[in-house]
Design a protein around this motif. Structure first.
Motif, PDB file in Angstrom:
ATOM      1  N   PRO A 198       0.791  -1.240   0.000  1.00 21.21           N
ATOM      2  CA  PRO A 198       0.000   0.000   0.000  1.00 21.21           C
ATOM      3  C   PRO A 198       0.823   1.289   0.000  1.00 21.21           C
ATOM      4  N   ASP A 199       1.929   1.308   0.700  1.00 18.28           N
ATOM      5  CA  ASP A 199       2.723   2.533   0.765  1.00 18.28           C
ATOM      6  C   ASP A 199       3.583   2.767  -0.478  1.00 18.28           C
ATOM      7  N   LYS A 200       3.579   1.831  -1.422  1.00 11.30           N
ATOM      8  CA  LYS A 200       4.382   1.962  -2.651  1.00 11.30           C
ATOM      9  C   LYS A 200       3.520   2.047  -3.916  1.00 11.30           C
ATOM     10  N   VAL A 201       2.200   1.990  -3.759  1.00 11.34           N
ATOM     11  CA  VAL A 201       1.304   1.996  -4.920  1.00 11.34           C
ATOM     12  C   VAL A 201       1.445   3.292  -5.714  1.00 11.34           C
ATOM     13  N   GLU A 202       1.449   4.419  -5.026  1.00  8.03           N
ATOM     14  CA  GLU A 202       1.516   5.701  -5.730  1.00  8.03           C
ATOM     15  C   GLU A 202       2.813   5.821  -6.535  1.00  8.03           C
ATOM     16  N   GLU A 203       3.906   5.419  -5.951  1.00  2.00           N
ATOM     17  CA  GLU A 203       5.201   5.461  -6.640  1.00  2.00           C
ATOM     18  C   GLU A 203       5.191   4.569  -7.888  1.00  2.00           C
ATOM     19  N   ALA A 204       4.658   3.370  -7.757  1.00  2.00           N
ATOM     20  CA  ALA A 204       4.578   2.441  -8.892  1.00  2.00           C
ATOM     21  C   ALA A 204       3.630   2.989  -9.964  1.00  2.00           C
ATOM     22  N   PHE A 205       2.519   3.574  -9.523  1.00  2.00           N
ATOM     23  CA  PHE A 205       1.559   4.150 -10.463  1.00  2.00           C
ATOM     24  C   PHE A 205       2.184   5.320 -11.225  1.00  2.00           C
ATOM     25  N   ASP A 206       3.002   6.122 -10.558  1.00  2.00           N
ATOM     26  CA  ASP A 206       3.702   7.225 -11.222  1.00  2.00           C
ATOM     27  C   ASP A 206       4.659   6.701 -12.296  1.00  2.00           C
ATOM     28  N   ARG A 207       5.356   5.600 -12.015  1.00  2.00           N
ATOM     29  CA  ARG A 207       6.257   5.010 -13.021  1.00  2.00           C
ATOM     30  C   ARG A 207       5.460   4.531 -14.234  1.00  2.00           C
ATOM     31  N   LEU A 208       4.324   3.896 -13.986  1.00  2.00           N
ATOM     32  CA  LEU A 208       3.460   3.439 -15.073  1.00  2.00           C
ATOM     33  C   LEU A 208       2.991   4.634 -15.902  1.00  2.00           C
ATOM     34  N   THR A 209       2.564   5.686 -15.239  1.00  5.89           N
ATOM     35  CA  THR A 209       2.072   6.880 -15.928  1.00  5.89           C
ATOM     36  C   THR A 209       3.163   7.501 -16.800  1.00  5.89           C
ATOM     37  N   ARG A 210       4.377   7.583 -16.275  1.00  2.00           N
ATOM     38  CA  ARG A 210       5.484   8.153 -17.060  1.00  2.00           C
ATOM     39  C   ARG A 210       5.754   7.317 -18.308  1.00  2.00           C
ATOM     40  N   MET A 211       5.762   6.001 -18.150  1.00  2.00           N
ATOM     41  CA  MET A 211       6.026   5.129 -19.310  1.00  2.00           C
ATOM     42  C   MET A 211       4.914   5.266 -20.346  1.00  2.00           C
ATOM     43  N   LEU A 212       3.679   5.297 -19.903  1.00  2.00           N
ATOM     44  CA  LEU A 212       2.570   5.470 -20.846  1.00  2.00           C
ATOM     45  C   LEU A 212       2.697   6.791 -21.587  1.00  2.00           C
ATOM     46  N   SER A 213       3.073   7.833 -20.888  1.00  2.00           N
ATOM     47  CA  SER A 213       3.210   9.153 -21.488  1.00  2.00           C
ATOM     48  C   SER A 213       4.322   9.180 -22.534  1.00  2.00           C
ATOM     49  N   VAL A 214       5.472   8.648 -22.187  1.00  2.00           N
ATOM     50  CA  VAL A 214       6.601   8.603 -23.123  1.00  2.00           C
ATOM     51  C   VAL A 214       6.241   7.782 -24.356  1.00  2.00           C
ATOM     52  N   HIS A 215       5.631   6.639 -24.130  1.00  2.00           N
ATOM     53  CA  HIS A 215       5.268   5.731 -25.215  1.00  2.00           C
ATOM     54  C   HIS A 215       4.273   6.392 -26.172  1.00  2.00           C
ATOM     55  N   GLU A 216       3.209   6.940 -25.631  1.00  2.00           N
ATOM     56  CA  GLU A 216       2.176   7.540 -26.482  1.00  2.00           C
ATOM     57  C   GLU A 216       2.688   8.787 -27.193  1.00  2.00           C
ATOM     58  N   THR A 217       3.538   9.547 -26.554  1.00  4.23           N
ATOM     59  CA  THR A 217       4.109  10.731 -27.200  1.00  4.23           C
ATOM     60  C   THR A 217       4.939  10.325 -28.419  1.00  4.23           C
ATOM     61  N   ALA A 218       5.737   9.291 -28.274  1.00  8.24           N
ATOM     62  CA  ALA A 218       6.543   8.809 -29.400  1.00  8.24           C
ATOM     63  C   ALA A 218       5.654   8.354 -30.551  1.00  8.24           C
ATOM     64  N   GLU A 219       4.596   7.656 -30.209  1.00  8.51           N
ATOM     65  CA  GLU A 219       3.684   7.204 -31.269  1.00  8.51           C
ATOM     66  C   GLU A 219       3.001   8.393 -31.942  1.00  8.51           C
ATOM     67  N   GLU A 220       2.506   9.317 -31.138  1.00  7.82           N
ATOM     68  CA  GLU A 220       1.755  10.442 -31.693  1.00  7.82           C
ATOM     69  C   GLU A 220       2.628  11.382 -32.521  1.00  7.82           C
ATOM     70  N   GLU A 221       3.880  11.566 -32.124  1.00 14.68           N
ATOM     71  CA  GLU A 221       4.737  12.518 -32.821  1.00 14.68           C
ATOM     72  C   GLU A 221       5.534  11.906 -33.967  1.00 14.68           C
ATOM     73  N   ILE A 222       5.821  10.609 -33.889  1.00 11.38           N
ATOM     74  CA  ILE A 222       6.692   9.985 -34.893  1.00 11.38           C
ATOM     75  C   ILE A 222       5.960   8.924 -35.712  1.00 11.38           C
ATOM     76  N   VAL A 223       5.401   7.944 -35.042  1.00  2.00           N
ATOM     77  CA  VAL A 223       4.885   6.757 -35.730  1.00  2.00           C
ATOM     78  C   VAL A 223       3.564   7.023 -36.447  1.00  2.00           C
ATOM     79  N   HIS A 224       2.594   7.604 -35.749  1.00  2.00           N
ATOM     80  CA  HIS A 224       1.292   7.832 -36.384  1.00  2.00           C
ATOM     81  C   HIS A 224       1.369   8.728 -37.622  1.00  2.00           C
TER      82      HIS A 224
END
Length: 137
Positions: free
Chosen positions: A29-55
């Motif tokens: 429970p005390d590490k959920v927010e930290e793990a969720f932030d890492r997931l959010t950062r990866m999703l953001s980086v991934h989607e940005t690359a797709e939206e700006e380059i691949v799509h």
């Protein structure tokens, strides 16, 4: 990075995103927010690359590229809305875990569609040099 194929890179990131969902779900429970932030950062980086380059490249290079990319963007926007709801409520919100499950389902389905409908067609319609240039970008 310049030697990396953009499709291989993005598929690898899909695997990393699945792992990050696991990490959030298994975090104490005390590490959920930290793990969720890492997931959010990866999703953001991934989607940005797709939206700006691949799509944009897919729109130009693929038959019905506008339709293929349009479908992916619809999926991405649904995931973005779910992610925003999760952030607004925070990890302590009573519906966090249910909403996280919805997000995971949406992201997983989106990744499969990308791999099947966009990435496979891009691989067939681009050269290794083009895919490496996209990865470097």
């Amino acid at each position: 990075m310049g030697e990396q194929d953009v499709i291989d890179l993005l598929v690898t990131q899909h695997g990393q995103i699945r792992d990050l969902f696991d990490e959030v779900e298994q975090a104490p429970p005390d590490k959920v927010e930290e793990a969720f932030d890492r997931l959010t950062r990866m999703l953001s980086v991934h989607e940005t690359a797709e939206e700006e380059i691949v799509h944009p490249y897919a729109r130009r290079k693929l038959d019905n590229g506008q339709g293929v990319v349009g479908d992916r963007l619809t999926e991405e926007n649904r995931a973005k809305r779910l992610l925003l709801e999760l952030h607004k409520g925070g990890v302590d919100h009573p519906e966090f875990w249910e909403r996280l499950g919805e997000l995971r389902t949406a992201v997983t389905m989106h990744a499969r569609s990308e791999e099947r409908y966009e990435f496979a067609k891009l691989r067939a319609n681009t050269s290794t040099v083009e895919r490496r240039a996209m990865a470097a970008a």
